[in-house]
Design an enzyme around this catalytic site. Structure first.
Site, mmCIF file in Angstrom:
data_model
loop_
_atom_site.group_PDB
_atom_site.id
_atom_site.type_symbol
_atom_site.label_atom_id
_atom_site.label_comp_id
_atom_site.label_asym_id
_atom_site.label_seq_id
_atom_site.Cartn_x
_atom_site.Cartn_y
_atom_site.Cartn_z
ATOM 1 N N ASP A 69 -1.104 0.952 -3.765
ATOM 2 C CA ASP A 69 -2.078 0.553 -4.504
ATOM 3 C C ASP A 69 -3.414 0.640 -5.277
ATOM 4 O OD1 ASP A 69 -2.691 0.731 -1.325
ATOM 5 O OD2 ASP A 69 -3.435 -1.198 -1.608
ATOM 6 N N SER A 73 0.381 -1.269 -0.273
ATOM 7 C CA SER A 73 -0.192 -0.345 -0.128
ATOM 8 C C SER A 73 1.121 0.990 0.142
ATOM 9 C CB SER A 73 -1.234 0.056 1.165
ATOM 10 O OG SER A 73 -2.014 1.368 1.447
#
Length: 458
Positions: free
Chosen positions: A248, A105
């Protein structure tokens, strides 16, 4: 046979509340990924699964190792290749398969991780299978599958784009949109989506090249420093709106035409109002850190607000229990029942664009309807003894008149004029503070007073 990364000590460090995350290769390597693939298949009883990965240099190798472990355990694997996390969730729902996404992420370049889900993007957190997968890895042992699964490739990107635009069609006045992909996966998904809006949306791209070293800024839009480039570009281009995605691309932040960042709580309230217009009386989830304006606005639009802990596995579970139509978090995660209750930064962005295209006012004026209380934003502090600091804060504020305290997630303290939450990060050694007040001076004072305790100034 156990390796350094599959040892119980390392597994305890990298298996978080709702995903696996660690530095590569010290904490997460292909040995661990391979073992995780086998354990995932065995624990879920999966006969087939889908795998995607982000642009980090280590992601293809880790995803391949996970696929090897899964096929050795007898499951067939569908590889969708480079993907945003919400694209993986789409694949899980569209193909009706459990899935695994390789991404860390917003974490810095040296990290990677695994987000796992059951079919239809149902979450796998510590309490819903992740701990059991961890324990299977720790026990070691060999896979005794009756067959070796196959690996095939499948491209879902265009189907993903079509699906999102069906859920949030954009029509009305033409918009100029600056999009900062942060060298993350929005550089992969945004063209697929916005190419279908030619003539409706004029895109000014920023940092669309996929680069897991993040050469321009961290792909973490919750940190104001990472929005500066976007804010300047929106003003310079005289754009209607700016969009910022994390690494992401499952989170989205927006910037108005003046270059001012819009709180995710405010965007939560806007999307909630739009969803409630489609289904009056529906339930809307908000985590305990979103502004108190969110439940107020949900009630004003005839909905039922439900408060929950921070984190996608908790939000998704509560959405399933309540059949909620939508959920929002302070961190820029937005969840949609029509998207298998999963979070999608791109779908949230499309809702913002749709609302703006339908309006005859600039974004700042549109969002003012939903922004009621000044917010501190999330302020992180590295703290050696988190429990002691939380106890000191509770001791200080628990004696005050008119104060309520709860421990749903960290420490939440509320007063008629202000509120704050302090909680430990699930992925980093930090205490996170979020505060709000009836006006700017009130918010500033409570923010500074709590920070003084956290950082040892008192």
């Amino acid at each position: 046979m156990l390796t350094p990364t599959t040892s119980p000590e390392n597994l305890a460090a990298v298996f978080k509340a709702y995903d696996v995350r660690g530095t590569v290769p010290e904490q997460l390597d292909e040995d661990l990924a391979r073992a995780a693939g086998a354990a995932y298949v065995e624990e879920l009883g999966a006969t087939a699964l889908v795998i995607g990965y982000d642009m980090r240099p280590s992601s293809p190798g880790l995803a391949g190792a996970f696929a090897d472990g899964a096929t050795a355990a007898g499951a067939d694997v569908t590889m969708i290749g480079l993907a945003s996390t919400d694209q993986l969730y789409f694949a899980s729902g569209h193909l009706e398969l459990p899935g695994a996404m390789f991404t860390a992420s917003h974490n810095p370049a040296q990290y990677n991780g695994i987000k796992m889900c059951r079919a239809f993007a149902q979450p796998v957190g510590l309490e819903s299978g992740l701990a059991a997968i961890r324990d299977r890895i720790a026990r070691g042992g060999s896979v005794a599958a009756g067959r070796t699964g196959s690996i095939t490739s499948y491209d879902v990107l265009q189907a993903y784009a079509v699906h999102l635009l069906k859920l949030a069609p954009v029509a009305g006045r033409r918009l100029k949109v600056v999009v900062d992909a942060g060298n993350g996966m929005a550089g992969h998904t945004a063209p697929a989506v916005f190419d279908r809006l030619v003539g409706q949306v004029d895109v000014v791209p920023m940092y669309f090249d996929l680069d897991g070293t993040f050469p321009h800024h961290e792909a973490n839009p919750i940190d104001p420093a990472n929005l500066v480039d976007l804010q300047k570009r929106v003003v310079a281009e005289q754009a209607d709106i700016g969009l910022a995605f994390d690494g992401d691309a499952d989170r989205c932040f927006i910037v108005d035409e003046r270059g001012r960042a819009v709180s995710p709580s405010t965007l939560t309230a806007l999307i909630a109002a739009r969803e409630l217009a489609k289904e009056p009386g529906a339930t809307v989830i908000h985590n305990l850190i979103t502004s108190r304006a969110v439940p107020e606005i949900v009630r004003e639009h005839g909905g039922t607000p439900v408060r929950t802990r921070v984190g996608h596995s908790f939000i998704k579970a509560t959405m399933a229990e309540t059949d909620a139509i939508f959920g929002g978090e302070h961190s820029g995660h937005f969840y949609f029942r029509d998207f298998w209750r999963a979070d999608s930064g791109m779908l949230a962005a499309l809702h913002a664009l749709a609302a703006l295209a339908e309006a005859d006012v600039p974004l700042s004026e549109l969002m003012a309807t939903y922004e009621r209380y000044p917010l501190s934003g999330e302020i992180n502090s590295t703290v050696a003894d988190q429990a002691a600091v939380l106890a000191a804060i509770e001791e200080r504020y628990g004696r005050m008149d008119g104060v309520t305290i709860d421990h749903l997630d960290g420490l939440s303290v509320a007063h008629a004029d202000w509120a704050f939450n302090v909680r430990a990060s699930n992925t980093e050694p930090l205490l996170r503070l979020n505060a709000e007040g009836k006006d700017e001076p009130t918010m500033g004072k409570i923010r500074d007073d709590v920070l003084a305790i956290i950082r040892g100034a008192l």
